[in-house]
Write a protein that holds these residues in place. Structure first.
Motif, PDB file in Angstrom:
ATOM      1  N   VAL A   1      12.636   4.093  88.640  1.00 58.27           N
ATOM      2  CA  VAL A   1      13.426   5.292  88.920  1.00 58.27           C
ATOM      3  C   VAL A   1      13.080   6.315  87.840  1.00 58.27           C
ATOM      4  O   VAL A   1      13.288   6.066  86.648  1.00 58.27           O
ATOM      5  CB  VAL A   1      14.939   4.987  88.916  1.00 58.27           C
ATOM      6  CG1 VAL A   1      15.742   6.260  89.158  1.00 58.27           C
ATOM      7  CG2 VAL A   1      15.273   3.932  89.975  1.00 58.27           C
ATOM      8  N   VAL A   2      12.524   7.446  88.250  1.00 52.19           N
ATOM      9  CA  VAL A   2      12.045   8.472  87.317  1.00 52.19           C
ATOM     10  C   VAL A   2      12.929   9.706  87.434  1.00 52.19           C
ATOM     11  O   VAL A   2      13.098  10.257  88.529  1.00 52.19           O
ATOM     12  CB  VAL A   2      10.584   8.837  87.613  1.00 52.19           C
ATOM     13  CG1 VAL A   2      10.106   9.951  86.677  1.00 52.19           C
ATOM     14  CG2 VAL A   2       9.691   7.611  87.473  1.00 52.19           C
ATOM     15  N   GLY A   3      13.481  10.144  86.316  1.00 49.25           N
ATOM     16  CA  GLY A   3      14.362  11.302  86.297  1.00 49.25           C
ATOM     17  C   GLY A   3      15.662  10.956  85.600  1.00 49.25           C
ATOM     18  O   GLY A   3      15.881   9.816  85.177  1.00 49.25           O
ATOM     19  N   ALA A   4      16.539  11.935  85.504  1.00 49.18           N
ATOM     20  CA  ALA A   4      17.801  11.721  84.789  1.00 49.18           C
ATOM     21  C   ALA A   4      18.979  11.832  85.747  1.00 49.18           C
ATOM     22  O   ALA A   4      19.143  11.002  86.634  1.00 49.18           O
ATOM     23  CB  ALA A   4      17.906  12.715  83.631  1.00 49.18           C
ATOM     24  N   ASN A   5      19.782  12.851  85.623  1.00 49.47           N
ATOM     25  CA  ASN A   5      21.058  12.890  86.321  1.00 49.47           C
ATOM     26  C   ASN A   5      21.065  13.662  87.635  1.00 49.47           C
ATOM     27  O   ASN A   5      21.865  13.366  88.522  1.00 49.47           O
ATOM     28  CB  ASN A   5      22.131  13.474  85.392  1.00 49.47           C
ATOM     29  CG  ASN A   5      22.313  12.634  84.154  1.00 49.47           C
ATOM     30  OD1 ASN A   5      22.300  11.415  84.218  1.00 49.47           O
ATOM     31  ND2 ASN A   5      22.488  13.296  83.007  1.00 49.47           N
ATOM     32  N   GLU A   6      20.198  14.667  87.785  1.00 49.29           N
ATOM     33  CA  GLU A   6      20.282  15.523  88.970  1.00 49.29           C
ATOM     34  C   GLU A   6      19.497  14.977  90.156  1.00 49.29           C
ATOM     35  O   GLU A   6      20.039  14.770  91.234  1.00 49.29           O
ATOM     36  CB  GLU A   6      19.816  16.937  88.618  1.00 49.29           C
ATOM     37  CG  GLU A   6      20.744  17.631  87.627  1.00 49.29           C
ATOM     38  CD  GLU A   6      20.360  19.086  87.416  1.00 49.29           C
ATOM     39  OE1 GLU A   6      19.929  19.725  88.392  1.00 49.29           O
ATOM     40  OE2 GLU A   6      20.473  19.568  86.276  1.00 49.29           O
ATOM     41  N   ASP A   7      18.188  14.770  89.958  1.00 48.37           N
ATOM     42  CA  ASP A   7      17.381  14.202  91.029  1.00 48.37           C
ATOM     43  C   ASP A   7      16.318  13.284  90.429  1.00 48.37           C
ATOM     44  O   ASP A   7      15.909  13.442  89.278  1.00 48.37           O
ATOM     45  CB  ASP A   7      16.747  15.281  91.903  1.00 48.37           C
ATOM     46  CG  ASP A   7      15.991  16.327  91.107  1.00 48.37           C
ATOM     47  OD1 ASP A   7      15.567  16.031  89.970  1.00 48.37           O
ATOM     48  OD2 ASP A   7      15.828  17.452  91.605  1.00 48.37           O
ATOM     49  N   VAL A   8      15.893  12.308  91.225  1.00 46.20           N
ATOM     50  CA  VAL A   8      14.978  11.289  90.722  1.00 46.20           C
ATOM     51  C   VAL A   8      13.919  10.977  91.786  1.00 46.20           C
ATOM     52  O   VAL A   8      14.072  11.307  92.964  1.00 46.20           O
ATOM     53  CB  VAL A   8      15.729   9.981  90.373  1.00 46.20           C
ATOM     54  CG1 VAL A   8      16.758  10.213  89.277  1.00 46.20           C
ATOM     55  CG2 VAL A   8      16.375   9.368  91.612  1.00 46.20           C
ATOM     56  N   ALA A   9      12.872  10.335  91.338  1.00 41.28           N
ATOM     57  CA  ALA A   9      11.886   9.735  92.237  1.00 41.28           C
ATOM     58  C   ALA A   9      11.991   8.223  92.107  1.00 41.28           C
ATOM     59  O   ALA A   9      12.229   7.701  91.012  1.00 41.28           O
ATOM     60  CB  ALA A   9      10.474  10.192  91.878  1.00 41.28           C
ATOM     61  N   VAL A  10      11.824   7.524  93.205  1.00 45.37           N
ATOM     62  CA  VAL A  10      11.785   6.058  93.205  1.00 45.37           C
ATOM     63  C   VAL A  10      10.345   5.650  93.507  1.00 45.37           C
ATOM     64  O   VAL A  10       9.812   5.985  94.567  1.00 45.37           O
ATOM     65  CB  VAL A  10      12.742   5.467  94.251  1.00 45.37           C
ATOM     66  CG1 VAL A  10      12.565   3.955  94.345  1.00 45.37           C
ATOM     67  CG2 VAL A  10      14.184   5.814  93.903  1.00 45.37           C
ATOM     68  N   ILE A  11       9.714   4.961  92.556  1.00 43.62           N
ATOM     69  CA  ILE A  11       8.313   4.562  92.704  1.00 43.62           C
ATOM     70  C   ILE A  11       8.231   3.089  93.064  1.00 43.62           C
ATOM     71  O   ILE A  11       8.833   2.243  92.403  1.00 43.62           O
ATOM     72  CB  ILE A  11       7.529   4.841  91.405  1.00 43.62           C
ATOM     73  CG1 ILE A  11       7.481   6.349  91.125  1.00 43.62           C
ATOM     74  CG2 ILE A  11       6.108   4.279  91.496  1.00 43.62           C
ATOM     75  CD1 ILE A  11       6.792   6.708  89.822  1.00 43.62           C
ATOM     76  N   ASP A  12       7.458   2.777  94.096  1.00 41.56           N
ATOM     77  CA  ASP A  12       7.297   1.423  94.628  1.00 41.56           C
ATOM     78  C   ASP A  12       8.650   0.777  94.904  1.00 41.56           C
ATOM     79  O   ASP A  12       9.113  -0.078  94.148  1.00 41.56           O
ATOM     80  CB  ASP A  12       6.451   0.559  93.684  1.00 41.56           C
ATOM     81  CG  ASP A  12       4.958   0.828  93.863  1.00 41.56           C
ATOM     82  OD1 ASP A  12       4.575   1.423  94.887  1.00 41.56           O
ATOM     83  OD2 ASP A  12       4.176   0.447  92.976  1.00 41.56           O
ATOM     84  N   PRO A  13       9.301   1.173  96.003  1.00 46.54           N
ATOM     85  CA  PRO A  13      10.644   0.659  96.307  1.00 46.54           C
ATOM     86  C   PRO A  13      10.700  -0.840  96.537  1.00 46.54           C
ATOM     87  O   PRO A  13      11.770  -1.437  96.478  1.00 46.54           O
ATOM     88  CB  PRO A  13      11.037   1.436  97.561  1.00 46.54           C
ATOM     89  CG  PRO A  13       9.743   1.880  98.168  1.00 46.54           C
ATOM     90  CD  PRO A  13       8.821   2.139  97.008  1.00 46.54           C
ATOM     91  N   GLY A  14       9.548  -1.472  96.807  1.00 50.71           N
ATOM     92  CA  GLY A  14       9.510  -2.920  96.860  1.00 50.71           C
ATOM     93  C   GLY A  14       9.714  -3.504  98.241  1.00 50.71           C
ATOM     94  O   GLY A  14       9.592  -2.822  99.258  1.00 50.71           O
ATOM     95  N   PRO A  15      10.047  -4.803  98.293  1.00 47.00           N
ATOM     96  CA  PRO A  15      10.241  -5.464  99.588  1.00 47.00           C
ATOM     97  C   PRO A  15      11.534  -5.007 100.246  1.00 47.00           C
ATOM     98  O   PRO A  15      12.458  -4.532  99.585  1.00 47.00           O
ATOM     99  CB  PRO A  15      10.313  -6.946  99.197  1.00 47.00           C
ATOM    100  CG  PRO A  15      10.852  -6.935  97.803  1.00 47.00           C
ATOM    101  CD  PRO A  15      10.259  -5.711  97.156  1.00 47.00           C
ATOM    102  N   ASN A  16      11.597  -5.192 101.553  1.00 50.30           N
ATOM    103  CA  ASN A  16      12.810  -4.837 102.301  1.00 50.30           C
ATOM    104  C   ASN A  16      13.835  -5.939 102.117  1.00 50.30           C
ATOM    105  O   ASN A  16      14.052  -6.775 102.999  1.00 50.30           O
ATOM    106  CB  ASN A  16      12.486  -4.633 103.778  1.00 50.30           C
ATOM    107  CG  ASN A  16      13.682  -4.104 104.565  1.00 50.30           C
ATOM    108  OD1 ASN A  16      14.772  -3.945 104.017  1.00 50.30           O
ATOM    109  ND2 ASN A  16      13.485  -3.844 105.836  1.00 50.30           N
ATOM    110  N   ASP A  17      14.441  -5.935 100.945  1.00 49.12           N
ATOM    111  CA  ASP A  17      15.440  -6.934 100.562  1.00 49.12           C
ATOM    112  C   ASP A  17      16.750  -6.196 100.272  1.00 49.12           C
ATOM    113  O   ASP A  17      16.794  -5.349  99.377  1.00 49.12           O
ATOM    114  CB  ASP A  17      14.954  -7.694  99.323  1.00 49.12           C
ATOM    115  CG  ASP A  17      15.949  -8.725  98.842  1.00 49.12           C
ATOM    116  OD1 ASP A  17      16.923  -8.343  98.152  1.00 49.12           O
ATOM    117  OD2 ASP A  17      15.760  -9.919  99.149  1.00 49.12           O
ATOM    118  N   PRO A  18      17.823  -6.480 101.002  1.00 47.40           N
ATOM    119  CA  PRO A  18      19.068  -5.718 100.823  1.00 47.40           C
ATOM    120  C   PRO A  18      19.581  -5.726  99.397  1.00 47.40           C
ATOM    121  O   PRO A  18      20.073  -4.696  98.910  1.00 47.40           O
ATOM    122  CB  PRO A  18      20.041  -6.410 101.782  1.00 47.40           C
ATOM    123  CG  PRO A  18      19.167  -6.996 102.847  1.00 47.40           C
ATOM    124  CD  PRO A  18      17.921  -7.430 102.141  1.00 47.40           C
ATOM    125  N   ALA A  19      19.473  -6.856  98.711  1.00 44.30           N
ATOM    126  CA  ALA A  19      19.967  -6.928  97.337  1.00 44.30           C
ATOM    127  C   ALA A  19      19.159  -6.003  96.428  1.00 44.30           C
ATOM    128  O   ALA A  19      19.716  -5.339  95.531  1.00 44.30           O
ATOM    129  CB  ALA A  19      19.905  -8.365  96.822  1.00 44.30           C
TER     130      ALA A  19
END
Length: 290
Positions: free
Chosen positions: A41-59
């Motif tokens: 998760v890249v960024g601070a409080n306002e907006d972020v980017a999520v890099i490589d969200p990973g497998p489709n695992d609910p947890a």
């Protein structure tokens, strides 16, 4: 290749690595993923980017959302489309309305045996980044760095504000990357390593393994390792022509049996590159020097 460390692992925890970077470990450990895929998760409080969200695992998706907190997800960014990296992009986008940005889609049609994670056929980006294109948010800028080789669509992402590079599977913190034909290409992989060697990144955050704090030193060693493997293959072919499987006992001492298939595909990638360069020839499943 390092052994998997003993538990406990920080699975599902949001670890602060630097002011703009948090890491969340997915619950998918294996001989190919180490302790699991690491989402950033890249960024601070306002907006972020999520890099490589990973497998489709609910947890894991819930853990990623917890790491994001009250911030808006400005982009879900994927380095490549192996099944342990990108499948969570679609459900995360459905939850948040965030666009999927990054590597191009890839569906590999082949009957060849595979030892690596399968490709994600559900990946559908809203925007594909070319080499040098950027994604910006509040206080952060991510630049795409094209690094084909592990896969033809692989990208790294450079965080301009801190000098960090998110390297996906191109450079990992625990093992060399597996290059599996026909999509994986050893010539492209070596060129991409040379490309990173010429950069001035301060730290690498890989999708598997610890942060890499001496990136130039590591990449130099990886290039040397691959050249050593190539020289081994040439020497063994000069001794006698041989099938791919016959290279493995001489090249990989004490190899985990679960990784034999991956080793064979890596040797195949080297052989195909040597063939392209006019240094090896395949004749009835037996390789020989040209």
């Amino acid at each position: 290749m390092a052994g998997i460390p003993p538990k406990p692992w920080p699975t599902g925890e949001a670890e602060l690595l630097e002011p703009l970077v948090r890491r969340v470990l997915a619950p998918n450990p294996s001989p190919y993923t180490y302790t699991g895929t690491q989402t950033y998760v890249v960024g601070a409080n306002e907006d972020v980017a999520v890099i490589d969200p990973g497998p489709n695992d609910p947890a894991h998706i819930d853990a990623t959302m917890a790491a994001v907190g009250e911030a808006k997800i400005a982009a879900i960014m994927c380095t490549h489309t192996h099944r342990d990296h990108s499948p969570a992009a679609a459900p995360l986008a459905a939850k948040t309305g965030a666009p999927i940005v990054g590597c191009a889609p890839l569906v590999l049609k082949t009957d060849l045996p595979r030892a690596d994670e399968a490709f994600d056929t559900t990946y559908a980006p809203d925007r594909v980044l070319e080499d040098g294109e950027q994604m910006r948010g509040t206080g952060w800028t991510l630049t795409a760095v094209a690094t084909p080789g592990h896969t033809s669509n692989h990208l790294c992402f450079a965080l301009e504000e801190s000098g960090a590079l998110f390297t996906g599977d191109h450079v990992m913190g625990w093992s060399t990357s597996v290059v599996i034909p026909p999509d994986g290409n050893m010539g492209d992989y070596m060129a991409s390593l040379e490309k990173l060697q010429a950069r001035e990144d301060i730290v690498y955050h890989a999708a598997h393994g610890a942060a890499i704090t001496k990136p130039k030193q590591l990449v130099r060693g990886m290039i040397g390792h691959r050249r050593q493997r190539e020289n081994q293959i040439l020497r063994l072919m000069r001794e006698k022509p041989r099938a791919v499987s016959a290279f493995i006992p001489a090249m990989y001492k004490g190899l985990d049996e679960r990784l034999i298939g991956a080793a064979e595909m890596s040797v195949t990638a080297h052989l195909l590159d040597l063939e392209k360069r006019g240094m090896a020839t395949l004749d009835e499943d037996v390789w020989r020097t040209s």
